[in-house]
Design an enzyme around this catalytic site. Structure first.
Site, short mmCIF file in Angstrom:
data_model
loop_
_atom_site.label_atom_id
_atom_site.label_comp_id
_atom_site.label_asym_id
_atom_site.label_seq_id
_atom_site.Cartn_x
_atom_site.Cartn_y
_atom_site.Cartn_z
N SER A 1 90.09 58.32 1.94
CA SER A 1 90.80 59.27 1.06
C SER A 1 91.65 59.85 1.91
CB SER A 1 89.54 60.23 0.76
OG SER A 1 90.34 61.43 -0.22
N TYR B 1 83.01 67.14 1.02
CA TYR B 1 83.50 65.85 0.62
C TYR B 1 84.61 65.38 1.74
CZ TYR B 1 86.56 62.46 -1.66
OH TYR B 1 87.43 61.17 -1.75
#
Length: 703
Positions: free
Chosen positions: A579, A592
């Site tokens: 990510s 996250y």
């Protein structure tokens, strides 16, 4: 596995076909449509013929497009077609009078190959479908409708020492017997001459090959074919019931066959040399277990197959393995080496002055008592079909032995079929394989947007793909969707929670058992959460690390031995779907983003460990993949919108697009292209790298 004297399996029997002809469905069809109807009925019934096997024909009066006159045209299954699934365009159409005139060019069996070259000159109406080598079997006979099929029950008679006597017992002088002859013009002449000398005959058994029969109408021809097969099957079933199948059972089926297969297939696959990797197929059906566990197994397996259709797909003989030594890599390596030496010796004994170079010497079929049947080939469909053909061969052996002794194809005849120059020409005309043919990928999070797009991209290039996902219903639905586009053979699925060590091991085992191993792992399963640090609970923190760090770790650890094994054959690859947040801090997403960063650093550590084994590990960092993403369908969308103080609908999509340097949406397909690049040979010298797919984000530039 235990030794025993009595069979633990019920002896198999031949299925008895029944007519499926429907006068209602046949009504109103043209002659050509009736031929197709008959062909599809025959070919879709596996008691009648196997995939791609058999051929049918009809002689039909047509208007010649050149002269306007009525001419007789032979409609016959074209080369390489499958009568069970073909349409009208699967038939070759040829002028019958020109086919009959070809005999003026024939002076003996040495001309068989030459005669095939004349067939295109007989084409009717510019039909581009190539005629098969079996065309003379249909053209030289004076009958209107002809079926030539290879059902197991018929070949069992054709491949038995008592086959000719049983043929006379069953059908008297209405079905003849012709000795073995390779398909071609000479065999067509033999059949024509037999029929002329025996006007009462309605067909002929072709030793080691199959049966050919004829009739005046499409329905009569179909019904006769079904009746002949049924009568042969019923006879063989009666005879088989009178004694022990294959001499009785010696080895009983192992309870843990699936686990044995999952362990054995990657090890065999890794020991097979060649330009391209193999794809495996495993079967443990009752008929196979009965055969491999029998007293007569080794004797019969060494003889090989009989029917040319079987032999072309299964090689001269299978490789057999001792079930007590499957854990010994040295034993497996030695057995494979011995097989390759045997095959090379067979080639040297039988080769002609103009034979093509020796092909891949690895076995296609591997048989293990108590476990089952393994087949390896260039792709999954070919491996599966080879296994099905060997199952046909097992059925043939069972029937042949029930009435006499099984007779395999003569070694020189077998070689001349395998290395037939006409077959070699077909192989040379085949297009080059796509890049990922022979490769096996496991994609976690396979039901989601990025996972399914990555799977789709790999399938487009010929890979086999195992989808793994926590949502069992969703991943099965995705499997069905991809199978509808790419075929059932190349895609499979398994429900898997990547945080569960047992489920991860089961998913790896399922992939190994389904395809033969793993060459590429796409670690993609993920979740997303957003919360300020003071609202980030221990549970939320742990959930992110469980999936995004521990899940990646468990998946790689379980797949690592298989990847290292295949890397020895030219490399293996792991791609982490990371990510942008793994390299650039994100507001209200500490759990996250830090878990993603942990996964990315794990990938770099693995790149160090994998380099010595030939395993490459790389990372793709997407950003704001909103369209088509399941993660963005949940709370993550609302939470990220809240973090930016905007609406969670179109405003959020506009925000991310405008935030990017290129001002473009990032789609799952864009990420899939990067995954494929890291999986492909284009990146063969890349490991430990990150590739951002974010439409440009300066904050995330790799440092």
């Amino acid at each position: 596995m235990t030794t025993q004297t009595k069979s633990a399996l019920k002896a198999s029997s031949f299925a008895v076909p029944v007519s499926r002809w429907s006068e209602g469905e046949a009504a109103g069809k043209t002659e050509a449509e009736l031929l197709l109807y008959r062909s599809n009925l025959l070919g879709s019934d596996l008691t009648v013929t196997n995939f791609g096997g058999g051929n049918t024909s009809a002689k039909i009066m047509e208007t010649d497009p050149l002269t306007g006159e009525e001419v007789e045209v032979l409609w016959v299954k074209g080369s390489g077609g499958d009568i069970g699934s073909m349409g009208l365009d699967g038939f070759a159409t040829l002028y019958e009078d020109k086919l009959l005139a070809l005999e003026s060019h024939y002076s003996g069996e040495q001309d068989d190959d030459k005669m095939v070259g004349f067939l295109p000159h007989c084409t009717f109406n510019l039909n581009g479908r190539a005629a098969s080598i079996d065309t003379p079997l249909h053209s030289l006979l004076p009958y209107k409708h002809i079926d030539h099929v290879h059902p197991d029950a018929i070949i069992a008679l054709a491949a038995s020492s008592e086959g000719e006597a049983v043929t006379r017992e069953l059908w008297g002088d209405t079905i003849g017997w012709l000795p073995w002859k390779r398909p071609g013009f000479t065999l067509g002449v033999w059949i024509r001459d037999f029929a002329k000398a025996n006007p009462q005959a309605r067909g002929a058994m072709l030793a080691g090959h199959g049966i050919i029969c004829w009739a005046d109408t499409a329905q009569e021809c179909y019904e006769q074919t079904i009746q002949l097969i049924a009568e042969a099957a019923e006879y063989l079933n009666k005879r088989s019931a009178q004694g022990e199948t294959f001499g009785g059972q010696r080895v009983s089926p192992a309870d843990d066959r699936a686990a044995i297969a999952a362990d054995l297939m990657p090890r065999l696959r890794g020991l097979m040399d060649g330009e391209r990797r193999k794809i495996g197929h495993f079967s443990d059906d009752d008929a196979t277990l009965e055969f491999v566990g029998s007293v007569d197994f080794e004797r019969l397996a060494a003889l090989g197959t009989s029917c040319p259709d079987h032999f072309l797909r299964t090689k001269i003989a299978p490789l057999t393995l001792d079930p007590s030594r499957l854990s010994d890599d040295d034993y497996l390596s030695g057995r494979l080496s011995d097989y390759r030496e045997m095959y090379a010796a067979y080639y040297e004994r039988c080769k002609r002055s103009n034979s093509p170079a020796m092909r891949d010497a690895n076995p296609v079929v591997v048989l293990v008592p108590g476990v089952g049947r393994f087949t390896f080939a260039k792709d999954k469909a070919t491996a599966r079909i080879a296994g099905e053909f060997y199952l046909n061969a097992i059925n043939v052996m069972r029937g042949a032995e029930a009435i006499g002794e099984y007779i395999a194809l003569d070694e020189q005849e077998a070689f001349d079929i395998e290395y037939w120059l006409l077959e070699e020409a077909k192989l040379q005309r085949m297009p080059a394989p796509r890049e990922m043919v022979g490769k096996i990928a496991l994609v976690t999070g396979g039901a989601g947007g990025i996972g399914s797009a990555s799977a789709r991209r790999l399938l487009q290039e010929g890979a086999c793909v195992m989808l793994a996902d926590l949502d069992g219903d969703a991943v099965q639905s995705m499997e069905r969707e991809l199978a509808a586009k790419f075929g059932k053979d190349v895609v499979s699925s398994v429900a898997c929670n990547v945080t569960d060590e047992v489920q991860v091991a089961a998913a790896i085992g399922a992939c190994a058992r389904q395809f033969g191993g793993i060459d590429l792992l796409v670690a993609n399963a993920g979740i997303a959460s957003s919360a300020p640090i003071e609202e980030t609970s221990i549970d939320l923190w742990n959930r992110n690390y469980e999936v995004l760090a521990k899940g990646y770790f468990l998946t790689v650890r379980a797949a690592w031995p298989l990847l290292c094994r295949m890397a020895a054959q030219g490399g293996a690859s792991i791609v982490f779907v990371g990510s942008k947040n793994a390299v650039a801090a994100a507001k209200n997403a500490s759990a996250y983003a830090s878990a993603k960063a942990a996964a990315n650093h794990l990938a770099r550590c693995l790149a160090l460990e994998g380099a010595g084994h030939g395993v490459r590990v790389n990372i793709v960092n997407p950003d704001a993949v909103i369209k088509g993403s399941r993660i963005w369908d949940g709370d993550w969308r609302r939470e990220r919108a809240g973090a930016h103080g905007i609406d969670s609908g179109q405003q959020l999509e506009d925000h991310y697009r405008k935030r990017s340097m290129l001002g473009r949406d990032v789609l799952p397909e864009d990420v899939a292209e990067a995954v494929f690049w890291f999986a492909s040979e284009a990146s063969a010298k890349s490991t430990g790298n990150m590739l951002n797919v974010d439409a440009g984000n300066a904050q995330a530039f790799p440092r």
